[in-house]
Design a protein around this motif. Structure first.
Motif, mmCIF file in Angstrom:
data_model
loop_
_atom_site.group_PDB
_atom_site.id
_atom_site.type_symbol
_atom_site.label_atom_id
_atom_site.label_comp_id
_atom_site.label_asym_id
_atom_site.label_seq_id
_atom_site.Cartn_x
_atom_site.Cartn_y
_atom_site.Cartn_z
ATOM 1 N N MET A 59 3.982 -9.716 11.977
ATOM 2 C CA MET A 59 3.074 -9.022 11.065
ATOM 3 C C MET A 59 3.864 -7.943 10.316
ATOM 4 O O MET A 59 4.926 -7.512 10.738
ATOM 5 C CB MET A 59 1.928 -8.379 11.860
ATOM 6 C CG MET A 59 1.139 -9.367 12.708
ATOM 7 S SD MET A 59 0.125 -10.445 11.660
ATOM 8 C CE MET A 59 -1.329 -9.390 11.519
ATOM 9 N N VAL A 60 3.287 -7.537 9.186
ATOM 10 C CA VAL A 60 3.907 -6.482 8.362
ATOM 11 C C VAL A 60 2.950 -5.293 8.302
ATOM 12 O O VAL A 60 1.725 -5.477 8.257
ATOM 13 C CB VAL A 60 4.183 -7.035 6.952
ATOM 14 C CG1 VAL A 60 4.670 -5.943 6.014
ATOM 15 C CG2 VAL A 60 5.206 -8.175 7.026
ATOM 16 N N MET A 61 3.499 -4.084 8.279
ATOM 17 C CA MET A 61 2.644 -2.879 8.246
ATOM 18 C C MET A 61 2.080 -2.714 6.837
ATOM 19 O O MET A 61 2.815 -2.739 5.848
ATOM 20 C CB MET A 61 3.422 -1.644 8.675
ATOM 21 C CG MET A 61 3.957 -1.745 10.088
ATOM 22 S SD MET A 61 4.569 -0.177 10.718
ATOM 23 C CE MET A 61 3.102 0.412 11.588
ATOM 24 N N ALA A 67 0.752 5.033 2.749
ATOM 25 C CA ALA A 67 0.677 5.845 1.524
ATOM 26 C C ALA A 67 -0.180 7.086 1.767
ATOM 27 O O ALA A 67 0.202 8.206 1.408
ATOM 28 C CB ALA A 67 0.103 5.017 0.382
ATOM 29 N N ALA A 68 -1.312 6.920 2.451
ATOM 30 C CA ALA A 68 -2.193 8.070 2.733
ATOM 31 C C ALA A 68 -1.504 9.054 3.679
ATOM 32 O O ALA A 68 -1.582 10.281 3.488
ATOM 33 C CB ALA A 68 -3.502 7.562 3.344
ATOM 34 N N ALA A 69 -0.788 8.525 4.656
ATOM 35 C CA ALA A 69 -0.094 9.410 5.615
ATOM 36 C C ALA A 69 1.007 10.203 4.918
ATOM 37 O O ALA A 69 1.127 11.424 5.086
ATOM 38 C CB ALA A 69 0.484 8.573 6.753
ATOM 39 N N LEU A 70 1.810 9.525 4.106
ATOM 40 C CA LEU A 70 2.909 10.203 3.412
ATOM 41 C C LEU A 70 2.372 11.226 2.417
ATOM 42 O O LEU A 70 2.894 12.335 2.305
ATOM 43 C CB LEU A 70 3.804 9.177 2.719
ATOM 44 C CG LEU A 70 4.601 8.258 3.666
ATOM 45 C CD1 LEU A 70 5.377 7.212 2.876
ATOM 46 C CD2 LEU A 70 5.550 9.073 4.546
ATOM 47 N N ARG A 117 6.806 -1.902 -0.606
ATOM 48 C CA ARG A 117 6.268 -1.060 -1.680
ATOM 49 C C ARG A 117 6.019 0.375 -1.221
ATOM 50 O O ARG A 117 6.018 1.303 -2.028
ATOM 51 C CB ARG A 117 4.977 -1.689 -2.212
ATOM 52 C CG ARG A 117 5.211 -3.002 -2.960
ATOM 53 C CD ARG A 117 3.918 -3.737 -3.226
ATOM 54 N NE ARG A 117 3.303 -4.189 -1.967
ATOM 55 C CZ ARG A 117 2.143 -4.878 -1.934
ATOM 56 N NH1 ARG A 117 1.497 -5.166 -3.058
ATOM 57 N NH2 ARG A 117 1.646 -5.277 -0.769
ATOM 58 N N VAL A 118 5.861 0.564 0.102
ATOM 59 C CA VAL A 118 5.693 1.939 0.619
ATOM 60 C C VAL A 118 6.952 2.741 0.335
ATOM 61 O O VAL A 118 6.898 3.880 -0.152
ATOM 62 C CB VAL A 118 5.392 1.912 2.132
ATOM 63 C CG1 VAL A 118 5.427 3.320 2.717
ATOM 64 C CG2 VAL A 118 4.064 1.222 2.400
ATOM 65 N N ILE A 119 8.107 2.127 0.628
ATOM 66 C CA ILE A 119 9.395 2.795 0.416
ATOM 67 C C ILE A 119 9.666 2.951 -1.086
ATOM 68 O O ILE A 119 10.057 4.021 -1.562
ATOM 69 C CB ILE A 119 10.504 2.000 1.125
ATOM 70 C CG1 ILE A 119 10.309 2.107 2.652
ATOM 71 C CG2 ILE A 119 11.893 2.476 0.711
ATOM 72 C CD1 ILE A 119 11.065 1.105 3.457
ATOM 73 N N ASP A 120 9.388 1.912 -1.845
ATOM 74 C CA ASP A 120 9.637 1.966 -3.299
ATOM 75 C C ASP A 120 8.744 3.025 -3.959
ATOM 76 O O ASP A 120 9.196 3.780 -4.823
ATOM 77 C CB ASP A 120 9.372 0.593 -3.928
ATOM 78 C CG ASP A 120 10.337 -0.488 -3.411
ATOM 79 O OD1 ASP A 120 11.369 -0.120 -2.785
ATOM 80 O OD2 ASP A 120 10.037 -1.681 -3.587
ATOM 81 N N ASP A 121 7.480 3.093 -3.519
ATOM 82 C CA ASP A 121 6.555 4.094 -4.087
ATOM 83 C C ASP A 121 6.982 5.508 -3.686
ATOM 84 O O ASP A 121 7.029 6.419 -4.509
ATOM 85 C CB ASP A 121 5.136 3.801 -3.602
ATOM 86 C CG ASP A 121 4.166 4.886 -4.006
ATOM 87 O OD1 ASP A 121 3.963 5.082 -5.233
ATOM 88 O OD2 ASP A 121 3.650 5.603 -3.103
ATOM 89 N N ALA A 122 7.355 5.681 -2.410
ATOM 90 C CA ALA A 122 7.768 7.019 -1.946
ATOM 91 C C ALA A 122 9.010 7.490 -2.712
ATOM 92 O O ALA A 122 9.139 8.675 -3.047
ATOM 93 C CB ALA A 122 8.053 6.979 -0.449
ATOM 94 N N ALA A 123 9.898 6.533 -3.020
ATOM 95 C CA ALA A 123 11.154 6.894 -3.699
ATOM 96 C C ALA A 123 10.925 7.426 -5.112
ATOM 97 O O ALA A 123 11.819 8.040 -5.699
ATOM 98 C CB ALA A 123 12.082 5.678 -3.738
ATOM 99 N N THR A 124 9.696 7.222 -5.639
ATOM 100 C CA THR A 124 9.404 7.808 -6.965
ATOM 101 C C THR A 124 9.064 9.292 -6.840
ATOM 102 O O THR A 124 8.992 9.998 -7.836
ATOM 103 C CB THR A 124 8.204 7.087 -7.633
ATOM 104 O OG1 THR A 124 7.010 7.335 -6.860
ATOM 105 C CG2 THR A 124 8.456 5.591 -7.742
#
Ligand SMILES: Nc1ccc2ncsc2c1
Length: 239
Positions: A59-61, A67-70, A117-124
């Protein structure tokens, strides 16, 4: 230093209440908060994972809870650290650079990993560092965070009583440390090298340097690639 750790297993981090990390927290040197990722789920089952697009095992997280946690823990000074088997190898130099930062957020992945996409979004919005502890795979990032937290916290001013040890220890100086001995001078027929009991500090320093070079050449010759050539003088080459 402020540190936020996000995990589905927050109890994994009780070791961070112990020993010098616990003392650093008590002294206000380290402001550590551990968060349960499920806090940011919105369904009755508090779901954090789903099946992978493209098929494949495990499974994938899901991105939404992450996104809400970060968003909830981020600050303008935050750096996101994601332990991962596909990350950049974590070294003492990385520990030194992380120890200089004001705010670290650790994202502990589980299962097959976190939706990219969590990592890609955070990197913005913040610097992101994916780090690997080595060429092996764990069940998740939690144990890696404990290792990184120990490597980083011990470098924070005021945590280690004797800051001198930070400069001489293995990898800090760029080479492996010489062997160490304490009392008794003779134990099970094994004697402490005479030079260490000679009181001749110049001779002791030379012996330790030679042992460090020999050990490094034997076990970790790769360290010489990054070692400044000017710090290897002709006496060292004779070792
Ligand atoms: N998410 C995850 C899974 C395995 C693993 N192994 C080392 S760091 C890491 C992180």
């Amino acid at each position: 230093m402020r540190v936020d750790v996000i995990s589905i297993f927050p109890d994994y981090f009780s070791p961070l209440d112990l020993s010098l990390i616990g003392k650093a927290r008590g002294a206000g040197i380290l402001d550590l908060s551990v968060h349960d990722l499920r806090t940011w789920t919105s369904d009755v089952h508090r779901t954090v994972d789903d099946t992978p697009y493209g098929g494949g095992p495990g499974m994938v997280m899901r991105p939404e809870p992450w996104a809400a946690a970060l968003d909830a823990v981020a600050s303008p000074a935050a750096t996101l650290v994601v332990p991962s088997p596909v990350g950049k190898p974590f070294t003492q130099a990385d520990a030194v650079s992380l120890a200089a930062l004001p705010h670290l957020i650790f994202a502990c992945g589980r299962y097959e990993g976190i939706d990219q996409r969590v990592i890609d979004d955070a990197a913005t919005r913040m610097p992101v560092r994916e780090v690997s502890l080595g060429d092996y795979v764990l069940f998740g990032g939690e144990v890696a965070v404990i290792v990184i937290m120990e490597a980083v916290t011990r470098l924070l001013p005021g945590v280690l009583g004797n800051a001198d040890s930070l400069t001489e220890e293995s990898h800090a100086a760029g080479l492996l440390e010489a062997p160490v001995y304490t009392k008794p001078a003779s134990w099970r027929g094994l004697d402490v090298p005479e030079v260490l009991r000679s009181g001749d500090h110049g001779r002791i320093a030379r012996w330790r340097r030679e042992q460090s070079l020999l050990r490094t050449a034997s076990r970790r010759p790769d360290l010489f690639e990054a070692y400044p050539a000017e710090r290897l003088d002709k006496r060292d080459r004779a070792a």
